[in-house]
Design a protein around this motif. Sequence first.
Motif, PDB file in Angstrom:
ATOM      1  N   GLY A  46       0.781  -1.231   0.000  1.00 49.72           N
ATOM      2  CA  GLY A  46       0.000   0.000   0.000  1.00 49.72           C
ATOM      3  C   GLY A  46       0.809   1.276   0.000  1.00 49.72           C
ATOM      4  O   GLY A  46       0.261   2.360   0.245  1.00 49.72           O
ATOM      5  N   MET A  47       2.113   1.200  -0.284  1.00 52.40           N
ATOM      6  CA  MET A  47       2.915   2.418  -0.324  1.00 52.40           C
ATOM      7  C   MET A  47       2.513   3.268  -1.531  1.00 52.40           C
ATOM      8  O   MET A  47       2.250   2.749  -2.610  1.00 52.40           O
ATOM      9  CB  MET A  47       4.397   2.059  -0.392  1.00 52.40           C
ATOM     10  N   GLU A  48       2.447   4.569  -1.335  1.00 51.79           N
ATOM     11  CA  GLU A  48       2.083   5.470  -2.422  1.00 51.79           C
ATOM     12  C   GLU A  48       3.193   6.492  -2.635  1.00 51.79           C
ATOM     13  O   GLU A  48       3.611   7.184  -1.707  1.00 51.79           O
ATOM     14  CB  GLU A  48       0.778   6.192  -2.124  1.00 51.79           C
ATOM     15  N   ILE A  49       3.677   6.556  -3.863  1.00 49.95           N
ATOM     16  CA  ILE A  49       4.730   7.499  -4.239  1.00 49.95           C
ATOM     17  C   ILE A  49       4.100   8.583  -5.103  1.00 49.95           C
ATOM     18  O   ILE A  49       3.491   8.286  -6.143  1.00 49.95           O
ATOM     19  CB  ILE A  49       5.863   6.804  -5.015  1.00 49.95           C
ATOM     20  N   LYS A  50       4.249   9.832  -4.681  1.00 51.67           N
ATOM     21  CA  LYS A  50       3.690  10.944  -5.443  1.00 51.67           C
ATOM     22  C   LYS A  50       4.756  11.490  -6.390  1.00 51.67           C
ATOM     23  O   LYS A  50       5.796  11.986  -5.953  1.00 51.67           O
ATOM     24  CB  LYS A  50       3.192  12.030  -4.497  1.00 51.67           C
ATOM     25  N   ALA A  51       4.479  11.365  -7.677  1.00 51.27           N
ATOM     26  CA  ALA A  51       5.408  11.817  -8.703  1.00 51.27           C
ATOM     27  C   ALA A  51       5.080  13.255  -9.096  1.00 51.27           C
ATOM     28  O   ALA A  51       3.910  13.624  -9.264  1.00 51.27           O
ATOM     29  CB  ALA A  51       5.330  10.909  -9.915  1.00 51.27           C
ATOM     30  N   ILE A  52       6.112  14.044  -9.229  1.00 53.08           N
ATOM     31  CA  ILE A  52       5.971  15.457  -9.575  1.00 53.08           C
ATOM     32  C   ILE A  52       6.362  15.645 -11.030  1.00 53.08           C
ATOM     33  O   ILE A  52       7.423  15.185 -11.466  1.00 53.08           O
ATOM     34  CB  ILE A  52       6.872  16.320  -8.679  1.00 53.08           C
ATOM     35  N   ARG A  53       5.485  16.301 -11.776  1.00 54.12           N
ATOM     36  CA  ARG A  53       5.831  16.571 -13.172  1.00 54.12           C
ATOM     37  C   ARG A  53       7.003  17.545 -13.200  1.00 54.12           C
ATOM     38  O   ARG A  53       6.956  18.628 -12.612  1.00 54.12           O
ATOM     39  CB  ARG A  53       4.638  17.150 -13.932  1.00 54.12           C
ATOM     40  N   GLY A  54       8.068  17.149 -13.881  1.00 54.24           N
ATOM     41  CA  GLY A  54       9.289  17.940 -13.864  1.00 54.24           C
ATOM     42  C   GLY A  54       9.268  19.107 -14.823  1.00 54.24           C
ATOM     43  O   GLY A  54       8.341  19.290 -15.613  1.00 54.24           O
ATOM     44  N   SER A  55      10.311  19.894 -14.743  1.00 59.84           N
ATOM     45  CA  SER A  55      10.466  21.031 -15.642  1.00 59.84           C
ATOM     46  C   SER A  55      10.857  20.554 -17.031  1.00 59.84           C
ATOM     47  O   SER A  55      11.300  19.414 -17.222  1.00 59.84           O
ATOM     48  CB  SER A  55      11.546  21.982 -15.107  1.00 59.84           C
ATOM     49  N   THR A  56      10.703  21.419 -18.000  1.00 68.89           N
ATOM     50  CA  THR A  56      11.150  21.137 -19.362  1.00 68.89           C
ATOM     51  C   THR A  56      12.113  22.235 -19.805  1.00 68.89           C
ATOM     52  O   THR A  56      11.983  23.395 -19.399  1.00 68.89           O
ATOM     53  CB  THR A  56       9.991  21.059 -20.360  1.00 68.89           C
ATOM     54  N   VAL A  57      13.070  21.844 -20.608  1.00 67.52           N
ATOM     55  CA  VAL A  57      14.007  22.798 -21.211  1.00 67.52           C
ATOM     56  C   VAL A  57      14.013  22.514 -22.703  1.00 67.52           C
ATOM     57  O   VAL A  57      14.279  21.386 -23.127  1.00 67.52           O
ATOM     58  CB  VAL A  57      15.426  22.631 -20.638  1.00 67.52           C
ATOM     59  N   SER A  58      13.715  23.515 -23.504  1.00 67.42           N
ATOM     60  CA  SER A  58      13.677  23.330 -24.954  1.00 67.42           C
ATOM     61  C   SER A  58      14.449  24.446 -25.640  1.00 67.42           C
ATOM     62  O   SER A  58      14.682  25.514 -25.073  1.00 67.42           O
ATOM     63  CB  SER A  58      12.230  23.301 -25.466  1.00 67.42           C
ATOM     64  N   GLY A  59      14.865  24.175 -26.852  1.00 64.84           N
ATOM     65  CA  GLY A  59      15.624  25.163 -27.604  1.00 64.84           C
ATOM     66  C   GLY A  59      16.179  24.552 -28.867  1.00 64.84           C
ATOM     67  O   GLY A  59      15.572  23.641 -29.454  1.00 64.84           O
ATOM     68  N   GLY A  60      17.350  25.007 -29.266  1.00 62.78           N
ATOM     69  CA  GLY A  60      17.939  24.520 -30.505  1.00 62.78           C
ATOM     70  C   GLY A  60      19.452  24.512 -30.449  1.00 62.78           C
ATOM     71  O   GLY A  60      20.070  25.193 -29.627  1.00 62.78           O
ATOM     72  N   VAL A  61      20.035  23.722 -31.344  1.00 65.04           N
ATOM     73  CA  VAL A  61      21.485  23.642 -31.478  1.00 65.04           C
ATOM     74  C   VAL A  61      21.897  24.502 -32.671  1.00 65.04           C
ATOM     75  O   VAL A  61      21.353  24.348 -33.774  1.00 65.04           O
ATOM     76  CB  VAL A  61      21.948  22.191 -31.667  1.00 65.04           C
ATOM     77  N   ILE A  62      22.857  25.395 -32.457  1.00 64.06           N
ATOM     78  CA  ILE A  62      23.287  26.336 -33.478  1.00 64.06           C
ATOM     79  C   ILE A  62      24.763  26.111 -33.776  1.00 64.06           C
ATOM     80  O   ILE A  62      25.589  26.037 -32.865  1.00 64.06           O
ATOM     81  CB  ILE A  62      23.088  27.802 -33.013  1.00 64.06           C
ATOM     82  N   LEU A  63      25.115  25.986 -35.067  1.00 63.88           N
ATOM     83  CA  LEU A  63      26.503  25.825 -35.470  1.00 63.88           C
ATOM     84  C   LEU A  63      27.106  27.192 -35.735  1.00 63.88           C
ATOM     85  O   LEU A  63      26.576  27.984 -36.507  1.00 63.88           O
ATOM     86  CB  LEU A  63      26.602  24.962 -36.727  1.00 63.88           C
ATOM     87  N   GLU A  64      28.234  27.476 -35.094  1.00 59.15           N
ATOM     88  CA  GLU A  64      28.891  28.774 -35.233  1.00 59.15           C
ATOM     89  C   GLU A  64      30.156  28.642 -36.073  1.00 59.15           C
ATOM     90  O   GLU A  64      30.924  27.679 -35.935  1.00 59.15           O
ATOM     91  CB  GLU A  64      29.250  29.325 -33.852  1.00 59.15           C
ATOM     92  N   GLY A  65      30.368  29.610 -36.945  1.00 53.57           N
ATOM     93  CA  GLY A  65      31.624  29.683 -37.685  1.00 53.57           C
ATOM     94  C   GLY A  65      31.702  28.801 -38.905  1.00 53.57           C
ATOM     95  O   GLY A  65      32.800  28.597 -39.435  1.00 53.57           O
ATOM     96  N   ALA A  66      30.590  28.252 -39.353  1.00 58.74           N
ATOM     97  CA  ALA A  66      30.610  27.413 -40.561  1.00 58.74           C
ATOM     98  C   ALA A  66      29.283  27.558 -41.283  1.00 58.74           C
ATOM     99  O   ALA A  66      28.223  27.554 -40.653  1.00 58.74           O
ATOM    100  CB  ALA A  66      30.870  25.959 -40.194  1.00 58.74           C
ATOM    101  N   ASN A  67      29.334  27.692 -42.610  1.00 55.05           N
ATOM    102  CA  ASN A  67      28.124  27.848 -43.415  1.00 55.05           C
ATOM    103  C   ASN A  67      27.893  26.687 -44.358  1.00 55.05           C
ATOM    104  O   ASN A  67      27.035  26.760 -45.237  1.00 55.05           O
ATOM    105  CB  ASN A  67      28.209  29.158 -44.220  1.00 55.05           C
TER     106      ASN A  67
END
Length: 579
Positions: free
Chosen positions: A354-375
């Motif tokens: 009968g143990m109950e574990i309360k799970a917390i919805r975590g944070s999110t981190v979103s964004g993008g990967v950017i390449l620098e110095g090359a075209n």
Amino acid sequence: MKPVRLNLFSALSILILMAVSQSGAQTPQRDNRPRTASISGRVTIGGAPAANALMIIAEVDPQSRGAWFRDESPQSAFIKVRTDNDGRYRVAGLAEGNYMIRALSKVYVRSERGSEYETYRSVTLDEGESRDNVDFALVRGGVITGRVIDAEGRPLIESFLQLQPVDENGRPKGGVESNLNRMMQTDDRGVYRIYGLPAGRYILSAGGELVRNRAKRKYPQTFYPEATDPNQAKIIEVKEGAEVTDINIRLGAEKNIYDVAGKVVDAETGQPLPQIELRCLELPDSENGARYGGKQAITDSEGKFIFLGLEPGRYELNLWNYMRMARRLSAPKRNDEYYSEKTLFEVKNSDLNGMEIKAIRGSTVSGGVILEGANDPALKGKLQRMVISLLAASAGYPALSIARTADDGSFRLTGIPPGRATFSLENGQDGIFSIKRIERDGAEIRSGMEIGRSEQITGVRIVVSHANGTIRGQVEIAGPKLPEGGRLQIWVSPAKTTDGDEGAQAVYSQSKGVLADEKGRFLIERLAAGEYDLTLHAMVRVSEQYWSHAPGESIVWQRVTVSSGAETTVKLTLDLTRK
């Protein structure tokens, strides 16, 4: 010195690499190398020719030297050959590369001093080179045999044993060779027999297995002959070709074990959560003691979980978003949106339900990967399907979140608890990118990203550069050579040029490690431009799995500057006579 251990970030790197390797197979490349090299040698047993001995010659990646090859490879040489009547063998038609040669025997071991754990030899071949006298002097291994019984004298059937080599002072010095593992089990009489052992000192234990019947029990780990404390174990001396008999172990009284069951629910809605992975750790008897043990469980479709076979004691339970996140790439059905606080409980003399574990919805981190110095469009296209990881230092344990970048380089990391986070990057394009900086709201983050509870962070930019620099090096040894079976490990890591925050950094700058070949040559590729610390470690084997620093001055350090698209040449001098 103590054997080398992995730290947290080393373990993190391994987990990510495992996930990446499981996510897709590489296409074999056509091998057009000239095959003009050869290897030859002689195998003896007790000084006499070993006729018809089976030899295996396998080409290996130079960075895997020291780990035994197990399967034939369609891309590399894997050759089986038998010795002639004089114990000689020869293999020609080999390409330039790194090879491992083994006399395949389960009974015999190598006799050379200092190489009792080396059942193989490694050789580096140049184009057209002939390596002769790659010899193996074998002797018959030792044997330990005996019986495992319980406190009432009854045989323990299919009971597993653990064999531990120890040094002259009785201290553990690594593990035994993996091919001995199949012998570590008793038969229907409780009898075991372990053969093919190098001469040396060992301690042996049995117990700890679960007995599944009406009365659930667990035998305590017991060391020969009847000790539960490893410091009280009797040392077993094994000599070349000798058999040590009557090494009988009497296990102590069985302990009661219990099951702990419960469910995981959303902390806000109370709804059960399926496919949540949990970890249960037994707590030490004192505050200064170390946590030990550890079990994992996954909730079913109704959010229910169960941990089997817990001894009486105090435990800590939480959502385990470390190992499970590393599996996310190959097991996307795992629920990784949540984390939990620690739940403490105690097992006394009954099952706990009968143990109950309360799970917390975590944070999110979103964004993008950017390449620098090359075209270059082709280069930018390789930003797809990289692996971004975020390690949050929170609540006293690491929380790892992993995500692949989409086709446009965007990413979304989930299930993150509050704390300070560090980013790292693994990419499936042969590691051609390196994180240069992390930006949030247009500003560079230097000392780790602070993340609050259930926070939704967007617009994070991971700026990467093309890692196309190379270090080519040569290790020169002044004085005595490294003992046979030793290896030269070279690590390179970004140099710390300024004094800054000693806490969590925004970017985990992963060190790269390579092994020098048999001739002391090494190559470290895919480095971003910048300053690096290059460190050479001269290592000797203390068991099949463990290594220790060689005696003397076994560490050499040098700072190196790497330029974009260029090769930097270095020379490292090792002198083991210096203290």
